[in-house]
Enzyme design. Structure first.
Site, mmCIF file in Angstrom:
data_model
loop_
_atom_site.group_PDB
_atom_site.id
_atom_site.type_symbol
_atom_site.label_atom_id
_atom_site.label_comp_id
_atom_site.label_asym_id
_atom_site.label_seq_id
_atom_site.Cartn_x
_atom_site.Cartn_y
_atom_site.Cartn_z
ATOM 1 C CD GLN A 42 -5.592 -28.231 2.410
ATOM 2 O OE1 GLN A 42 -6.596 -28.957 2.232
ATOM 3 N NE2 GLN A 42 -5.696 -27.519 3.535
ATOM 4 C CE1 TYR A 64 -19.976 -24.644 3.803
ATOM 5 C CE2 TYR A 64 -18.352 -23.376 4.151
ATOM 6 C CZ TYR A 64 -18.747 -24.163 4.402
ATOM 7 O OH TYR A 64 -18.263 -25.404 5.141
ATOM 8 C CG ASP A 98 -12.592 -19.627 3.913
ATOM 9 O OD1 ASP A 98 -13.336 -18.906 4.689
ATOM 10 O OD2 ASP A 98 -12.923 -20.512 3.606
ATOM 11 C CG ASP A 110 -15.492 -23.572 6.935
ATOM 12 O OD1 ASP A 110 -15.867 -24.586 5.888
ATOM 13 O OD2 ASP A 110 -15.160 -22.421 6.645
ATOM 14 C CE1 TYR A 129 -17.926 -24.722 -1.964
ATOM 15 C CE2 TYR A 129 -19.608 -24.996 -0.528
ATOM 16 C CZ TYR A 129 -18.331 -24.637 -0.912
ATOM 17 O OH TYR A 129 -17.630 -23.789 0.035
#
Lengths: 345, 345
Positions: free
Chosen positions: A87, A117, A142, A212, A281
Site C-alpha cells: 500500500q 479506536y 502502528d 485491527d 473516520y
C-alpha cells in the site's frame, strides 16, 4: 415496516459504483502543501496517486467506500511518503489533529483521536473475559493495540501479525506514543499474512484475537471473509473472544449485515456489534464485531475484568475507555438494531 | 494528572484564531457545480460568501469553530440560496446524504442523518419526565424537533420561537418530512427572538424547554450565555427540564466547560451532558446539556416516559432513538468525564 424503510433515508444510501467512483478518486488532483519537497525517506514520486486532493494545502479523504463525501485536514508538513509491497504510506503533520497516518489514501490514525479506536478495540474484548493470558493481534501495525493490550497485567504473551513492515517502521519513527506498544517484552512480532498465520496457529490457543484491519478493499479484504472468521474461531479457546474492526453503521450496513451473518454461523457463543466515536473516520464512527466461541458464557455488555490502572502507568492513563462507555458501545440506534438483531438471532 | 493532560493530545487542540481563521473561511473560493445557475428564489448573488469552497462541484464546511478540518459533500444541484435578516440560507441536493440545509456555511441537517439529532434532542428531555404537557422549542426552525415532540401523546401545547422565518419557509418547501412537525395542531409558532420570548414567558409555565440552536457565533450566540439559562430556569416548572444543543466533546471542551459551570449555578436539580453520533456535524458528534430545576427529582439517565409508538404513527417510526441509546448517551469518554464532572459537582 421492513428493515430498509427503517434505515435513515434509505433511498439515499448509495452503494459504491466501482467503475466510476474508484476512477474518480484516483483521478483526484494532487495535493499541494506549503511544505518543502516531501521527505526523502519514501520511494514515491512527489505526488502519489493516493493523495486524493482538495483545497490546496489540505489532505482530503475520498473513497468508493464513502462516495459523495470527503473529510479534509489542513496539512502543515508531509513527513513521510512511501510505497510498500502492499500500500501507499503517508505521514503528515496536520494543523489541528497532530500527526496523521494514511494508508492508500485513507486516514488510519491521528494523534488527537487515536485513543478512542485503540482503547475500544482492545478493552471491549479484553475487559469482557477474566484473566486474558494469550492474545493475538492481526494487523494493527502502528502498535496502538499492543500499547492497550499491555495494560492488562494478566496477559503473558502477545502474538502480533502485521503484513506490512513499513507501517511498523513508520509508526516507530513518527508515532512513538503509539508504537510504544512494541516495547513490551511480552510482544512477539511476526511480519506476514494474518490469514496464513491463523491457519497455522495451534487450535484453541488464544484467549482473545483482535483484528485491527483497514477497509475490505485492499490488503485487508480477506479479513472480512468467512474462511478467516473460521480460522479465528479455531484458534480461540472455548469461551475465547474476537474483536474485529467492523466499519460504520451509517455507511456500511450491508457489509455489517454480511459480517453478522457469517459470525452467527461460526461463533457459537455470543455475537455482538458495538460502535464508538472516532472523528477522523468516515461518518465519525467505527464499529466492532465482538464474538465468543462455545464455552464459558461471555456477556460483552457487562465487563468483568476492569483494567488495573496502577499496572499500566508506563503507557499513560486511559483517555477514552471506561466501564460505562464499554456497556454503552453496545447500544445501537433503532435502524441498525433492527437489522443486526434480525441477522444475529 | 490534571484535566488538560487527560484530553487527547491536548497540545493539538487549538482554539479558533478569529483574526485569521474567520478571514480564511470567508476568503475561501466560491463553489462551482455542474448544475445550472442557482434557483432564482433566493436573493443572493450567484456565489455567496457562505459557500466556503472546495473541489469543484462539492460543498465544503469550514469554520473557525473547527479550524484545520473540513467536511465536504458532493453537490448534485443547488435548490435554494437566500440571505435572510439573520443569515445565509442554502439548500442543495447532495449525492449521498439527500437534501442538505446550510446556514451561514454550516450544515444544519441532511435528510440522511437528521433523525439522530432531532430524536435525541427531543426525547432525551421528554422521556425523562412523566407526562410532559407544555413544551417550548427555541430555534429548530426546520420543524424536526416539533415532529418529535408531537410523538408524545401527553403533550397538550407546544410553543415554538424561531428567529428566522426564512428557515421555516425553506424547510416547508424542501424538507416536508422534517417540516411535518408544523402540521400538528398543538403547535403555536412565534417568529421572534427566543431570548425576548423567554423573558416574557410566564414563570414556571413549561414542563420542558428544548433549545435547538446553531453554533454560538451568529444569531444563536446569546443562547449559550448565562442570562438565557436564567430565563429558561425561570420559565420551567419545579422539576422541569431543559435540553440545549451543546457542541462537540472532541472540539469544544472549553465551551462545554463554561456551559456546565453556568448550568450548575442556575439549575438546582440535575445537570448532565449527553452526546450522540451525527455524521455530518463536525467531528461526527453533537452534545446536549440536560438540566432540571429544583423540584421532583429527574434522573435523566433512566428514562421514565417511553414513547408510545402507536400514538405517533403519522410521523413515521423512530429511526434512531430507543431507551437503551438514551441511557448510553450519558456515558462519556474519560477525557470528557473528568472535566465535566469536576465542573458539575
Amino acid at each position: 415496516m421492513d428493515a430498509k424503510e427503517a434505515s435513515p433515508a434509505a433511498t439515499d444510501l448509495k452503494r459504491p459504483r466501482e467503475e466510476d467512483e474508484i476512477n474518480g478518486a484516483a483521478a483526484a488532483a494532487s495535493m499541494e502543501t506549503d511544505s518543502p519537497a516531501p521527505a526523502a525517506n519514501g520511494d514515491q514520486t512527489k505526488e502519489p496517486a493516493c493523495f486524493s486532493s482538495v483545497i490546496p494545502g489540505w489532505f482530503s479523504e475520498m473513497s468508493p467506500m464513502w462516495p459523495g463525501e470527503a473529510h479534509s485536514l489542513k496539512v502543515e508538513k508531509i513527513l513521510f511518503q512511501g510505497k510498500s509491497d502492499y500500500q501507499d504510506v503517508i505521514v503528515f503533520q496536520s494543523a489541528s489533529y497532530g500527526k496523521v497516518l494514511v494508508l492508500d489514501g485513507v486516514i488510519q490514525l491521528t494523534e488527537r483521536d487515536e485513543c478512542a479506536y485503540q482503547e475500544m478495540i482492545t478493552h471491549l474484548p479484553l475487559c469482557s473475559i477474566p484473566n486474558p493470558k494469550k492474545v493475538l493481534v492481526i494487523g494493527g501495525g502502528d502498535g496502538g493495540v499492543l500499547r492497550e493490550v499491555a495494560r492488562h497485567a494478566s496477559v503473558e504473551h502477545i502474538d502480533m501479525c502485521e503484513i506490512d513492515k513499513m507501517v511498523v517502521d513508520v509508526s516507530k519513527q513518527f508515532f512513538p506514543n503509539v508504537a510504544i506498544g512494541y516495547e513490551d517484552p511480552r510482544v512477539n512480532l511476526v511480519i506476514g499474512d494474518g490469514v496464513a498465520f491463523l491457519k497455522n496457529a495451534a487450535e484453541g490457543s488464544y484467549d482473545a484475537v483482535i483484528v485491527d484491519s483497514s477497509d475490505p478493499i485492499g490488503p485487508a479484504k480477506e479479513l472480512f471473509e468467512k474462511p478467516f472468521f473460521q480460522s479465528v474461531a479455531r484458534a480461540l479457546r472455548p469461551g475465547g473472544v474476537v474483536c474485529t474492526q467492523a466499519e460504520s453503521l451509517w455507511l456500511h450496513m450491508d457489509i455489517i449485515e454480511d459480517i453478522v451473518s457469517n459470525c452467527r454461523e461460526i461463533f457459537k457463543g455470543s455475537v455482538n456489534y458495538a460502535w464508538t466515536s472516532v472523528p477522523t473516520y468516515p461518518s465519525g464512527v467505527i464499529g466492532f464485531m465482538l464474538c465468543s466461541t462455545e464455552g464459558p458464557d461471555v456477556d460483552f455488555k457487562h465487563p468483568v475484568n476492569p483494567i488495573d490502572e496502577s499496572s499500566s502507568k508506563s503507557n499513560g492513563p486511559l483517555k477514552f475507555y471506561n466501564a460505562e462507555i464499554h456497556s454503552a458501545a453496545f447500544c445501537l440506534p433503532s435502524f441498525a438494531k433492527k437489522v443486526i438483531e434480525s441477522k444475529a438471532n
